[in-house]
Scaffold this active site. Structure first.
Site, PDB file in Angstrom:
ATOM      1  CB  SER A 152      -9.348  -2.077  -3.444  1.00  0.00           C
ATOM      2  OG  SER A 152      -9.306  -1.770  -4.822  1.00  0.00           O
ATOM      3  CE1 TYR A 165      -4.982   0.698  -2.054  1.00  0.00           C
ATOM      4  CE2 TYR A 165      -5.949  -0.299  -4.016  1.00  0.00           C
ATOM      5  CZ  TYR A 165      -6.081   0.435  -2.854  1.00  0.00           C
ATOM      6  OH  TYR A 165      -7.325   0.898  -2.479  1.00  0.00           O
TER       7      TYR A 165
END
Length: 258
Positions: A152, A165
């Site tokens: 990401s 995350y």
């Protein structure tokens, strides 16, 4: 007179395992790979949903089958690897898309629950390693294996209030480089894609201001769609990328440059 070349689908004959394939980016990768000529095993913990999506592809004439996968369970990972090799005959590529996220704009690093941290790391980091490890013998046997890890761009710019995350996706980026070093001698290319905030089911909860923050910060100022990412994944799985390994590619409309 030389006959003109006949273009083949980009992934003609390729045999792939795609995790996190029940919805969102993983589903789009599976659909795009099938359209590009691949045979695909679609794995996800959402077993009923992934089975429905695989059946829908099969009804269109594509070769897609589904299997349940729990990335937090090493036995499940090993079973999916064995199922994929048996079903496909061999495996040419693995896309590690399966992951979980905590809420964007949620608790800060001082409020984050330890159990949440551990769960995210178990699935996103350990699960990616376990799935890759289980698939190495099959990818090596293909002679030109490919692993594409989905990280990401949050790990590249340090998104706030998303600590577990972000940390997990940073680990995926680093692991991809180490894996590329170790697996190169087995002719396995390992690369990492870093998508930006994409309009999928999993981001439906994201506050509007975070979407606007992304759009306004991009060189190409619009929402990001799943199909914006799939082309890069297909390229890295293809024969065109046989000398590309250890690379991190942000695919985010220019929100982050690399």
């Amino acid at each position: 007179m030389t006959s003109p070349r006949v273009a083949k689908p980009l992934l003609a004959g390729k045999r792939l395992l795609i995790t996190g394939a029940a919805r969102g980016l993983g589903l789009d990768f599976a659909q795009a790979a099938c359209a590009a000529g691949a045979r695909v095993v679609m794995a996800d913990i959402l077993d009923e949903l992934v089975a429905q999506e695989a059946a829908a592809l099969a009804e269109q004439g594509f070769e897609a089958v589904a299997v349940k996968l729990d990335l937090a369970d090493p036995a499940s990972v090993e079973a999916v690897a064995a199922f994929s090799a048996q079903t496909l005959g061999a495996v040419d590529g693995l896309v590690n898309c399966g992951a979980i996220a905590t809420g964007i704009g949620g608790p800060d690093m001082c409020e984050l629950e330890i159990d949440t941290w551990d769960r995210v790391m178990s699935v996103n980091v350990r699960g990616t390693w376990l799935m890759s490890r289980a698939m190495v013998p099959h990818l090596a046997a293909s002679g030109a294996g490919r692993i594409v890890n989905i990280a990401s761009d949050t790990a590249l710019w340090g998104a706030p209030r998303l600590m577990a995350y972000v940390a997990s996706k940073g680990a995926v980026i680093s692991m991809s480089r180490s894996m590329a070093r170790e697996l190169g001698e087995r002719n396995i290319c390992v690369n990492c894609i870093c998508p930006g905030l994409t309009l999928v089911e999993a981001t439906a909860y994201v506050p509007r201001e975070r979407h606007d923050h992304y759009i306004n910060g991009r060189a190409i100022q619009r929402e990001q769609m799943p199909e914006d990412v799939s082309g890069s994944v297909l390229y890295l799985l293809s024969d065109l990328a046989g000398f590309v390994t250890g690379q991190t590619l942000p695919v985010n409309g220019g929100f982050v440059f690399n």
